[in-house]
Design an enzyme around this catalytic site. Structure first.
Site, PDB file in Angstrom:
ATOM      1  N   TYR A   7      41.629  34.660  19.704  1.00 14.37           N
ATOM      2  CA  TYR A   7      40.649  34.335  20.751  1.00 14.37           C
ATOM      3  C   TYR A   7      39.434  33.695  20.080  1.00 14.37           C
ATOM      4  CZ  TYR A   7      38.446  34.923  25.332  1.00 14.37           C
ATOM      5  OH  TYR A   7      37.882  34.688  26.558  1.00 14.37           O
ATOM      6  N   ASN A  31      48.016  38.564  41.894  1.00  7.77           N
ATOM      7  CA  ASN A  31      47.833  40.024  41.849  1.00  7.77           C
ATOM      8  C   ASN A  31      47.062  40.469  40.607  1.00  7.77           C
ATOM      9  OD1 ASN A  31      50.053  39.270  40.261  1.00  7.77           O
ATOM     10  ND2 ASN A  31      50.773  41.378  40.188  1.00  7.77           N
ATOM     11  N   SER A  32      46.644  39.514  39.761  1.00 11.87           N
ATOM     12  CA  SER A  32      45.807  39.883  38.607  1.00 11.87           C
ATOM     13  C   SER A  32      44.458  40.347  39.139  1.00 11.87           C
ATOM     14  CB  SER A  32      45.608  38.665  37.700  1.00 11.87           C
ATOM     15  OG  SER A  32      44.843  37.686  38.378  1.00 11.87           O
ATOM     16  N   VAL A  52      41.598  39.057  38.450  1.00 11.39           N
ATOM     17  CA  VAL A  52      40.868  37.866  38.905  1.00 11.39           C
ATOM     18  C   VAL A  52      41.410  37.432  40.258  1.00 11.39           C
ATOM     19  CG1 VAL A  52      40.275  35.459  38.441  1.00 11.39           C
ATOM     20  CG2 VAL A  52      40.429  37.066  36.541  1.00 11.39           C
ATOM     21  N   GLY A  79      43.420  30.703  32.619  1.00 15.12           N
ATOM     22  CA  GLY A  79      44.216  31.674  31.859  1.00 15.12           C
ATOM     23  C   GLY A  79      45.553  31.050  31.520  1.00 15.12           C
ATOM     24  N   TRP A  99      35.904  28.625  31.244  1.00 17.18           N
ATOM     25  CA  TRP A  99      35.770  29.778  30.330  1.00 17.18           C
ATOM     26  C   TRP A  99      34.435  30.452  30.628  1.00 17.18           C
ATOM     27  CZ3 TRP A  99      34.536  29.928  24.412  1.00 17.18           C
ATOM     28  CH2 TRP A  99      34.870  31.190  23.921  1.00 17.18           C
TER      29      TRP A  99
HETATM   30  N1  LIG Z   1      38.720  31.802  31.476  1.00 12.96           N
HETATM   31  C1  LIG Z   1      38.009  32.893  31.698  1.00 12.96           C
HETATM   32  O1  LIG Z   1      36.790  32.892  31.568  1.00 12.96           O
HETATM   33  C2  LIG Z   1      38.717  34.124  32.126  1.00 12.96           C
HETATM   34  C3  LIG Z   1      38.012  35.205  32.649  1.00 12.96           C
HETATM   35  C4  LIG Z   1      38.738  36.329  33.102  1.00 12.96           C
HETATM   36  C5  LIG Z   1      40.113  36.356  32.974  1.00 12.96           C
HETATM   37  N2  LIG Z   1      40.739  35.291  32.413  1.00 12.96           N
HETATM   38  C6  LIG Z   1      42.187  35.235  32.288  1.00 12.96           C
HETATM   39  O2  LIG Z   1      42.740  35.423  33.558  1.00 12.96           O
HETATM   40  C7  LIG Z   1      44.028  35.992  33.429  1.00 12.96           C
HETATM   41  C8  LIG Z   1      44.113  37.215  34.312  1.00 12.96           C
HETATM   42  O3  LIG Z   1      43.230  38.199  33.799  1.00 12.96           O
HETATM   43  P1  LIG Z   1      43.159  39.623  34.502  1.00 12.96           P
HETATM   44  O4  LIG Z   1      42.289  40.521  33.729  1.00 12.96           O
HETATM   45  O5  LIG Z   1      42.872  39.395  35.922  1.00 12.96           O
HETATM   46  O6  LIG Z   1      44.683  40.059  34.303  1.00 12.96           O
HETATM   47  P2  LIG Z   1      45.481  41.347  34.772  1.00 12.96           P
HETATM   48  O7  LIG Z   1      44.789  42.038  35.873  1.00 12.96           O
HETATM   49  O8  LIG Z   1      45.840  42.087  33.542  1.00 12.96           O
HETATM   50  O9  LIG Z   1      46.808  40.685  35.383  1.00 12.96           O
HETATM   51  C9  LIG Z   1      47.670  39.913  34.598  1.00 12.96           C
HETATM   52  C10 LIG Z   1      48.397  38.940  35.512  1.00 12.96           C
HETATM   53  O10 LIG Z   1      49.176  38.058  34.750  1.00 12.96           O
HETATM   54  C11 LIG Z   1      50.504  38.036  35.286  1.00 12.96           C
HETATM   55  N3  LIG Z   1      51.431  37.756  34.206  1.00 12.96           N
HETATM   56  C12 LIG Z   1      51.561  38.414  33.042  1.00 12.96           C
HETATM   57  N4  LIG Z   1      52.495  37.819  32.282  1.00 12.96           N
HETATM   58  C13 LIG Z   1      52.959  36.767  32.989  1.00 12.96           C
HETATM   59  C14 LIG Z   1      53.941  35.767  32.748  1.00 12.96           C
HETATM   60  N5  LIG Z   1      54.626  35.716  31.610  1.00 12.96           N
HETATM   61  N6  LIG Z   1      54.160  34.846  33.726  1.00 12.96           N
HETATM   62  C15 LIG Z   1      53.472  34.875  34.875  1.00 12.96           C
HETATM   63  N7  LIG Z   1      52.528  35.794  35.157  1.00 12.96           N
HETATM   64  C16 LIG Z   1      52.274  36.722  34.227  1.00 12.96           C
HETATM   65  C17 LIG Z   1      50.684  39.414  35.872  1.00 12.96           C
HETATM   66  O11 LIG Z   1      51.719  39.373  36.813  1.00 12.96           O
HETATM   67  P3  LIG Z   1      52.765  40.595  36.989  1.00 12.96           P
HETATM   68  O12 LIG Z   1      52.074  41.619  37.846  1.00 12.96           O
HETATM   69  O13 LIG Z   1      53.903  39.941  37.647  1.00 12.96           O
HETATM   70  O14 LIG Z   1      53.065  41.130  35.619  1.00 12.96           O
HETATM   71  C18 LIG Z   1      49.313  39.607  36.517  1.00 12.96           C
HETATM   72  O15 LIG Z   1      49.241  38.893  37.716  1.00 12.96           O
HETATM   73  C19 LIG Z   1      44.215  36.284  31.941  1.00 12.96           C
HETATM   74  O16 LIG Z   1      44.892  35.191  31.373  1.00 12.96           O
HETATM   75  C20 LIG Z   1      42.797  36.325  31.432  1.00 12.96           C
HETATM   76  O17 LIG Z   1      42.692  36.059  30.058  1.00 12.96           O
HETATM   77  C21 LIG Z   1      40.076  34.192  32.001  1.00 12.96           C
END
Ligand SMILES: NC(=O)c1ccc[n+]([C@@H]2O[C@H](COP(=O)([O-])OP(=O)(O)OC[C@H]3O[C@@H](n4cnc5c(N)ncnc54)[C@H](OP(=O)(O)O)[C@@H]3O)[C@@H](O)[C@H]2O)c1
Length: 388
Positions: free
Chosen positions: A80, A190-191, A193, A287, A312
């Protein structure tokens, strides 16, 4: 990308010896790692000394709750862009990295010259990678943001607001001027976010088409997301039949162009989702859960004038100091209003009575379950210690 590594570290046994018996009676805890690797292999619990009274311009905090986000895993893996600073503790040999970027703290002591905070205030981290997976810390006032302790604002919502709901808010407000009745498509719906996008969109009168991975109990998930305010929920498998999905979407939107697409997954399904966007739309990638590229056909850019962005939050925070303060206040108000449910979560408590070995084994087990990808809820740490 360079990997961070610190040498000459205390082993679990050594640090336990340094604190000997009194460590159990008077001590705090931190979840730390000494070098990058898979979190289940490298993360451990470390007993650290109690806080001394806060020096000038700093406060003592007890951490109420500290979430584990996907980016935290990437930080520990060393892949990261944001890197934590190493920490050293009196009586503990060598230095370590304390895990965790996000968390809710309560002020337990105030140093001379502190103006904006008092005992009992809630705070979140203004500076990234401060190391929030611990029971207590001494932190400079300038690295903290006060969270209004509003009635109705839960600890879980306050502890998790600065990463996922903040991202959702920026995604919905910073790329397209959306009006009530406009549509948004997103994957990873469903994440945490995604759930925040659904709720903030519903509160703003926007409609959402949400894509998720299929599963045995998909109808349960559809219902959960609809209860949060999702207008429609589809699986990536359904997206494979592009013609049928396009027809459905046209009917739902009454032919209105969808102007915003949100991508946290990547891969072929993201291309199919982008195909649902109308002319002059914006696709924002924030993401990469599938760890795959985002393949967008040239025709989307040429004939539909698609604009593709990356987002980001760390960059947004660095560039938007004042807006960050307003964002905390705004999210706190929305959450306290009852129109924003907590993310699905599990609180893992690291008891202060647990030995370092027991606590380390608990935390390793958490990361093993996260790595399996079957948890499907946010893990939030409650690290207990004597200053808590
Ligand atoms: N750019 C930024 O500033 C920023 C800020 C916040 C978060 N993010 C990113 O946003 C994303 C979500 O974060 P979060 O904390 O909300 O995550 P989270 O609640 O842990 O949820 C993870 C999500 O990813 C899905 N997933 C996992 N592996 C996958 C795959 N191989 N193919 C498709 N879907 C998959 C899961 O689906 P299932 O339920 O089907 O497993 C679930 O919907 C992450 O990538 C995180 O790094 C980025």
């Amino acid at each position: 990308m360079s990997r961070t590594r610190i040498l000459s570290l205390p082993s679990i046994a050594t640090s336990a010896r340094l604190f000997s018996v009194s460590a159990r009676i008077q001590a705090n805890r931190a979840i730390v790692y000494s070098h990058n690797g898979q979190p289940a292999d490298v993360v451990r619990a470390l007993t650290i000394p109690n806080l001394t009274p806060p020096p000038p311009q700093t406060v003592n905090l007890r951490f109420v709750l500290s979430p584990i986000n996907p980016a935290d895993v990437n930080v520990i893996e060393g892949v990261y862009p944001s890197k934590p600073q190493p920490s050293s503790f009196p009586g503990v040999q060598g230095s370590v990295f304390v895990g965790g970027n996000e968390g809710l703290g309560e002020v337990t002591g105030v140093g001379e010259g502190v103006r904006s905070l008092k005992r009992g205030d809630w705070v979140v981290m203004k500076t990234s990678q401060l190391g929030t997976w611990r029971s207590a810390a001494n932190v400079p006032e300038e690295q903290l943001l006060k969270v209004p302790r509003l009635e109705g604002l839960s600890e879980v919502n306050a502890a998790t607001m600065m990463v996922n709901p903040a991202t959702a808010y920026c995604l919905l407000s910073d790329f397209v001027a959306l009006k009530r009745g406009h549509w948004v498509v997103q994957n990873g719906a469903n994440s945490a976010v995604g759930q925040a996008v659904i709720q903030l969109a519903r509160n703003a009168g926007l409609k959402t088409i949400n894509f998720v991975r299929s599963r045995d109990d998909i109808d349960v998930l559809r219902q959960e997301l609809q209860d949060l305010g999702a207008t429609h929920v589809l699986t990536y498998d359904e997206l494979d039949d592009k013609k049928a999905v396009k027809a459905k979407v046209k009917e739902w939107t009454n032919g209105q162009d969808i102007l915003l697409g949100l991508n946290c997954v990547g891969g072929e399904s993201t291309m199919a989702m982008a195909g649902l966007l109308g002319s002059n739309a914006h696709l924002v990638t924030y993401g990469a859960m599938a760890k795959r590229p985002v393949p967008i056909p040239a025709s989307f850019y040429i004939f539909k004038n698609l604009t593709s962005h990356g987002f980001w939050l760390s960059r947004w925070y660095n560039e938007n100091g004042e807006r960050k303060i307003k964002l905390v206040e705004k999210l706190a108000r929305i959450m306290a209003s009852g129109k924003f449910k907590e993310p699905k979560h599990e609180i893992v408590t690291i008891e202060k009575e647990a030995s370092e070995e027991q606590a380390s084994s608990t935390i390793s087990e958490v990361f093993r379950r996260i790595a399996l990808g079957s948890l499907r809820k946010k893990v939030i740490l409650n690290v207990k210690g004597d200053d808590k």
